[in-house]
Design a protein around this motif. Structure first.
Motif, PDB file in Angstrom:
ATOM      1  N   VAL A   1       0.874  -1.175   0.000  1.00 12.13           N
ATOM      2  CA  VAL A   1       0.000   0.000   0.000  1.00 12.13           C
ATOM      3  C   VAL A   1       0.909   1.223   0.000  1.00 12.13           C
ATOM      4  O   VAL A   1       1.826   1.312   0.824  1.00 12.13           O
ATOM      5  N   THR A   2       0.680   2.145  -0.919  1.00 11.60           N
ATOM      6  CA  THR A   2       1.484   3.371  -0.919  1.00 11.60           C
ATOM      7  C   THR A   2       0.629   4.558  -1.341  1.00 11.60           C
ATOM      8  O   THR A   2      -0.276   4.427  -2.171  1.00 11.60           O
ATOM      9  N   HIS A   3       0.908   5.724  -0.711  1.00 13.00           N
ATOM     10  CA  HIS A   3       0.270   6.974  -1.131  1.00 13.00           C
ATOM     11  C   HIS A   3       1.182   7.741  -2.092  1.00 13.00           C
ATOM     12  O   HIS A   3       0.793   8.768  -2.635  1.00 13.00           O
ATOM     13  N   ASN A   4       2.404   7.230  -2.251  1.00 15.39           N
ATOM     14  CA  ASN A   4       3.418   7.949  -3.017  1.00 15.39           C
ATOM     15  C   ASN A   4       3.392   7.460  -4.470  1.00 15.39           C
ATOM     16  O   ASN A   4       3.823   6.355  -4.778  1.00 15.39           O
ATOM     17  N   MET A   5       2.858   8.299  -5.355  1.00 11.56           N
ATOM     18  CA  MET A   5       2.703   7.889  -6.766  1.00 11.56           C
ATOM     19  C   MET A   5       4.046   7.621  -7.437  1.00 11.56           C
ATOM     20  O   MET A   5       4.181   6.706  -8.244  1.00 11.56           O
ATOM     21  N   GLN A   6       5.062   8.441  -7.082  1.00 15.42           N
ATOM     22  CA  GLN A   6       6.393   8.225  -7.674  1.00 15.42           C
ATOM     23  C   GLN A   6       6.943   6.865  -7.221  1.00 15.42           C
ATOM     24  O   GLN A   6       7.539   6.135  -8.006  1.00 15.42           O
ATOM     25  N   GLN A   7       6.715   6.553  -5.945  1.00 18.24           N
ATOM     26  CA  GLN A   7       7.177   5.259  -5.437  1.00 18.24           C
ATOM     27  C   GLN A   7       6.485   4.117  -6.180  1.00 18.24           C
ATOM     28  O   GLN A   7       7.127   3.155  -6.597  1.00 18.24           O
ATOM     29  N   ALA A   8       5.184   4.235  -6.346  1.00 18.76           N
ATOM     30  CA  ALA A   8       4.444   3.186  -7.063  1.00 18.76           C
ATOM     31  C   ALA A   8       5.029   2.993  -8.469  1.00 18.76           C
ATOM     32  O   ALA A   8       5.197   1.856  -8.931  1.00 18.76           O
ATOM     33  N   GLN A   9       5.375   4.090  -9.127  1.00 20.57           N
ATOM     34  CA  GLN A   9       5.946   3.980 -10.483  1.00 20.57           C
ATOM     35  C   GLN A   9       7.335   3.348 -10.463  1.00 20.57           C
ATOM     36  O   GLN A   9       7.701   2.619 -11.370  1.00 20.57           O
ATOM     37  N   ARG A  10       8.102   3.633  -9.419  1.00 20.49           N
ATOM     38  CA  ARG A  10       9.474   3.109  -9.365  1.00 20.49           C
ATOM     39  C   ARG A  10       9.521   1.610  -9.092  1.00 20.49           C
ATOM     40  O   ARG A  10      10.413   0.926  -9.588  1.00 20.49           O
ATOM     41  N   ILE A  11       8.598   1.107  -8.290  1.00 24.62           N
ATOM     42  CA  ILE A  11       8.772  -0.278  -7.816  1.00 24.62           C
ATOM     43  C   ILE A  11       7.755  -1.286  -8.347  1.00 24.62           C
ATOM     44  O   ILE A  11       7.953  -2.484  -8.207  1.00 24.62           O
ATOM     45  N   SER A  12       6.654  -0.813  -8.951  1.00 26.69           N
ATOM     46  CA  SER A  12       5.539  -1.731  -9.231  1.00 26.69           C
ATOM     47  C   SER A  12       5.628  -2.412 -10.589  1.00 26.69           C
ATOM     48  O   SER A  12       6.006  -1.796 -11.585  1.00 26.69           O
ATOM     49  N   ASP A  13       5.210  -3.669 -10.602  1.00 31.51           N
ATOM     50  CA  ASP A  13       4.920  -4.348 -11.873  1.00 31.51           C
ATOM     51  C   ASP A  13       3.458  -4.092 -12.241  1.00 31.51           C
ATOM     52  O   ASP A  13       3.111  -3.928 -13.406  1.00 31.51           O
ATOM     53  N   ASN A  14       2.600  -4.093 -11.195  1.00 33.08           N
ATOM     54  CA  ASN A  14       1.160  -3.891 -11.391  1.00 33.08           C
ATOM     55  C   ASN A  14       0.655  -2.882 -10.372  1.00 33.08           C
ATOM     56  O   ASN A  14       1.235  -2.731  -9.303  1.00 33.08           O
ATOM     57  N   VAL A  15      -0.453  -2.235 -10.726  1.00 28.23           N
ATOM     58  CA  VAL A  15      -1.048  -1.249  -9.819  1.00 28.23           C
ATOM     59  C   VAL A  15      -2.560  -1.457  -9.789  1.00 28.23           C
ATOM     60  O   VAL A  15      -3.198  -1.642 -10.830  1.00 28.23           O
ATOM     61  N   ALA A  16      -3.115  -1.434  -8.562  1.00 26.82           N
ATOM     62  CA  ALA A  16      -4.564  -1.495  -8.376  1.00 26.82           C
ATOM     63  C   ALA A  16      -5.013  -0.160  -7.807  1.00 26.82           C
ATOM     64  O   ALA A  16      -4.519   0.262  -6.759  1.00 26.82           O
ATOM     65  N   PHE A  17      -5.923   0.509  -8.486  1.00 26.90           N
ATOM     66  CA  PHE A  17      -6.461   1.785  -7.990  1.00 26.90           C
ATOM     67  C   PHE A  17      -7.819   1.526  -7.343  1.00 26.90           C
ATOM     68  O   PHE A  17      -8.722   0.961  -7.961  1.00 26.90           O
TER      69      PHE A  17
END
Length: 251
Positions: A202-218
């Protein structure tokens, strides 16, 4: 086709009369990092905690639907919560080391699960190496864990999780209380750990989500609005609500 590690089917979750999660259906691929994003109160942490049965501690929680770890039905009464939490580890928002030494923070769980005594030192060393902490603490293993810096404490909590070799690691905003340097170390660590573990964060940091994620659930208001690859969610979202959230129009 990626192998699916965790599966959620028609999940509805209530606290008392209030519905928090609404008909969630999602598959989490094995050995990938999936980020859960969305505004505060949208159900991200509630979904995360449902995987290792944290809501068992809330008497007014009611869960409908199915959650699977591969073929294991996580809410089948036959399956022990202890066994599930060994297979699905969790790292919380604030580091929560035990009031014991660095070494005992890791040996404690190994002893509970009856690991052979002679194997424990090597397992601890390996977990600290995997968590990028060994070089910093190898000469101070008897030091109280609470004396470590915030970033070191969080890496210790990750080491405490990986020492049991879970299949899945759940992370609830693991960097929100950390400085940028510690955050960078945790992000590097997450990217390294996905070789051996499936990670949901779970992250509130959009840049972090972009740096580390293979997939994203909104998620929004307890519903899963969109789930896709990181590139699709951030560059070509299909849902207008996703687009507005990514663009910083609310949240």
């Amino acid at each position: 086709m990626d192998a699916i590690k965790l599966r959620v089917e028609n999940l509805n979750l209530f606290f008392g009369n209030k519905q928090i999660l609404k008909n969630i259906n999602i598959d989490f691929p094995k050995n990938q990092v999936t980020s859960l994003i969305g505004p505060s109160g949208c159900g991200k942490s509630t979904l995360l905690r449902s995987f290792n049965r944290m809501h068992d501690l809330s008497p007014d929680a009611k869960i409908e639907g199915k959650l699977y770890l591969e073929e294991l039905d996580l809410y089948d009464k036959k399956n022990s919560v202890t066994n599930i939490r060994k297979r699905i580890g969790m790292v919380f928002q604030k580091p929560n080391p035990l009031p014991k030494s660095i070494y005992e923070n890791l040996s404690y769980a190994l002893k509970i699960h009856n690991y052979p005594k002679n194997e424990i030192p090597e397992l601890i060393e390996n977990a600290l190496k995997e968590s990028f902490l060994w070089e910093e603490v190898k000469d101070e293993l008897k030091k109280p864990a609470v004396k470590l810096s915030g970033g070191q404490q969080q890496r210790l909590c990750i080491a405490r999780t990986v020492v049991l070799r879970p299949e899945v690691i759940l992370m609830d905003e693991p960097c929100s209380a950390l400085d940028p340097i510690s955050t960078k170390k945790i992000e590097e660590l997450i990217l390294k750990l996905k070789k051996d573990f499936t990670i949901i964060i779970v992250t509130h940091n959009m840049q972090q989500a972009q740096r580390i994620s293979d997939n994203v659930a909104f998620m929004y208001l307890g519903e899963l609005i969109e789930f896709d690859t990181c590139d699709t969610i951030f560059n070509h979202p299909k849902n207008e609500l996703t687009q507005r959230y990514i663009g910083g129009h609310f949240g």
